[in-house]
Design a protein around this motif. Structure first.
Motif, PDB file in Angstrom:
ATOM      1  N   GLY A  29       0.797  -1.227   0.000  1.00  0.00           N
ATOM      2  CA  GLY A  29       0.000   0.000   0.000  1.00  0.00           C
ATOM      3  C   GLY A  29       0.826   1.271   0.000  1.00  0.00           C
ATOM      4  O   GLY A  29       0.380   2.312   0.487  1.00  0.00           O
ATOM      5  N   VAL A  30       2.022   1.225  -0.569  1.00  0.00           N
ATOM      6  CA  VAL A  30       2.913   2.387  -0.620  1.00  0.00           C
ATOM      7  C   VAL A  30       2.197   3.584  -1.243  1.00  0.00           C
ATOM      8  O   VAL A  30       1.553   3.469  -2.287  1.00  0.00           O
ATOM      9  CB  VAL A  30       4.188   2.046  -1.432  1.00  0.00           C
ATOM     10  CG1 VAL A  30       5.022   3.276  -1.710  1.00  0.00           C
ATOM     11  CG2 VAL A  30       5.016   1.002  -0.712  1.00  0.00           C
ATOM     12  N   THR A  38      -6.820  -7.232  -0.182  1.00  0.00           N
ATOM     13  CA  THR A  38      -7.804  -6.548   0.646  1.00  0.00           C
ATOM     14  C   THR A  38      -8.975  -6.185  -0.257  1.00  0.00           C
ATOM     15  O   THR A  38      -8.939  -6.443  -1.461  1.00  0.00           O
ATOM     16  CB  THR A  38      -7.232  -5.258   1.269  1.00  0.00           C
ATOM     17  OG1 THR A  38      -7.002  -4.303   0.229  1.00  0.00           O
ATOM     18  CG2 THR A  38      -5.935  -5.534   2.018  1.00  0.00           C
ATOM     19  N   ASN A  39      -9.961  -5.511   0.288  1.00  0.00           N
ATOM     20  CA  ASN A  39     -11.095  -5.097  -0.541  1.00  0.00           C
ATOM     21  C   ASN A  39     -10.869  -3.739  -1.210  1.00  0.00           C
ATOM     22  O   ASN A  39     -11.765  -3.208  -1.846  1.00  0.00           O
ATOM     23  CB  ASN A  39     -12.373  -5.070   0.296  1.00  0.00           C
ATOM     24  CG  ASN A  39     -12.371  -3.963   1.335  1.00  0.00           C
ATOM     25  OD1 ASN A  39     -11.336  -3.396   1.656  1.00  0.00           O
ATOM     26  ND2 ASN A  39     -13.531  -3.662   1.875  1.00  0.00           N
ATOM     27  N   GLU A  40      -9.673  -3.176  -1.088  1.00  0.00           N
ATOM     28  CA  GLU A  40      -9.412  -1.845  -1.623  1.00  0.00           C
ATOM     29  C   GLU A  40      -9.588  -1.770  -3.142  1.00  0.00           C
ATOM     30  O   GLU A  40     -10.135  -0.792  -3.645  1.00  0.00           O
ATOM     31  CB  GLU A  40      -8.021  -1.366  -1.221  1.00  0.00           C
ATOM     32  CG  GLU A  40      -7.888  -1.127   0.270  1.00  0.00           C
ATOM     33  CD  GLU A  40      -6.480  -0.750   0.698  1.00  0.00           C
ATOM     34  OE1 GLU A  40      -5.737  -0.171  -0.101  1.00  0.00           O
ATOM     35  OE2 GLU A  40      -6.138  -1.045   1.861  1.00  0.00           O
ATOM     36  N   MET A  41      -9.129  -2.778  -3.868  1.00  0.00           N
ATOM     37  CA  MET A  41      -9.291  -2.753  -5.330  1.00  0.00           C
ATOM     38  C   MET A  41     -10.759  -2.870  -5.707  1.00  0.00           C
ATOM     39  O   MET A  41     -11.237  -2.150  -6.577  1.00  0.00           O
ATOM     40  CB  MET A  41      -8.494  -3.880  -5.999  1.00  0.00           C
ATOM     41  CG  MET A  41      -7.016  -3.616  -6.138  1.00  0.00           C
ATOM     42  SD  MET A  41      -6.581  -2.284  -7.293  1.00  0.00           S
ATOM     43  CE  MET A  41      -7.127  -2.931  -8.846  1.00  0.00           C
ATOM     44  N   MET A  85      -5.606  -8.477  -9.917  1.00  0.00           N
ATOM     45  CA  MET A  85      -5.650  -7.817  -8.612  1.00  0.00           C
ATOM     46  C   MET A  85      -7.069  -7.802  -8.051  1.00  0.00           C
ATOM     47  O   MET A  85      -7.271  -7.962  -6.846  1.00  0.00           O
ATOM     48  CB  MET A  85      -5.084  -6.401  -8.722  1.00  0.00           C
ATOM     49  CG  MET A  85      -3.586  -6.397  -9.007  1.00  0.00           C
ATOM     50  SD  MET A  85      -2.931  -4.738  -9.284  1.00  0.00           S
ATOM     51  CE  MET A  85      -3.096  -4.061  -7.641  1.00  0.00           C
ATOM     52  N   LEU A  86      -8.046  -7.624  -8.927  1.00  0.00           N
ATOM     53  CA  LEU A  86      -9.446  -7.636  -8.467  1.00  0.00           C
ATOM     54  C   LEU A  86      -9.844  -9.025  -7.980  1.00  0.00           C
ATOM     55  O   LEU A  86     -10.562  -9.154  -6.979  1.00  0.00           O
ATOM     56  CB  LEU A  86     -10.371  -7.169  -9.585  1.00  0.00           C
ATOM     57  CG  LEU A  86     -10.331  -5.676  -9.865  1.00  0.00           C
ATOM     58  CD1 LEU A  86     -10.986  -5.362 -11.199  1.00  0.00           C
ATOM     59  CD2 LEU A  86     -10.987  -4.902  -8.734  1.00  0.00           C
TER      60      LEU A  86
END
Length: 89
Positions: A29-30, A38-41, A85-86
């Motif tokens: 997460g830079v 994680t669920n971020e994408m 990534m998703l």
């Protein structure tokens, strides 16, 4: 098989590109990069849509340069990497 195609300049997989080019930032997460696993994408996909995610990946967004660190990736390879990534989110 996929390996000879990649070795001869054919399309690489989203997974191989992620592991070789994207994990350095998206793994931790830079600078606000959505973290893999994680669920971020998925949240960004829901908020912005695939077209915007692809545009950001291709042209750069915030601290991410165009195509991240994969300047030699094709547009299709970048899209496959986003999809990978998703799937991992």
């Amino acid at each position: 098989s996929a390996a000879p195609a990649a070795a001869s300049g054919g399309a690489r997989t989203g997974e191989s590109i992620y592991n070789g080019k994207c994990a350095a930032c998206h793994g931790s997460g830079v600078l606000g990069a959505p973290k893999f696993g994680t669920n971020e994408m998925a949240a960004r996909l829901e908020e912005k849509g695939m077209e915007t995610l692809l545009t950001h990946a291709l042209n750069g967004f915030n601290a991410m340069p165009p195509k991240g660190t994969c300047a030699d990736c094709s547009d299709d390879e970048i899209k496959a990497t986003i999809e990978y990534m998703l799937e991992g989110s």
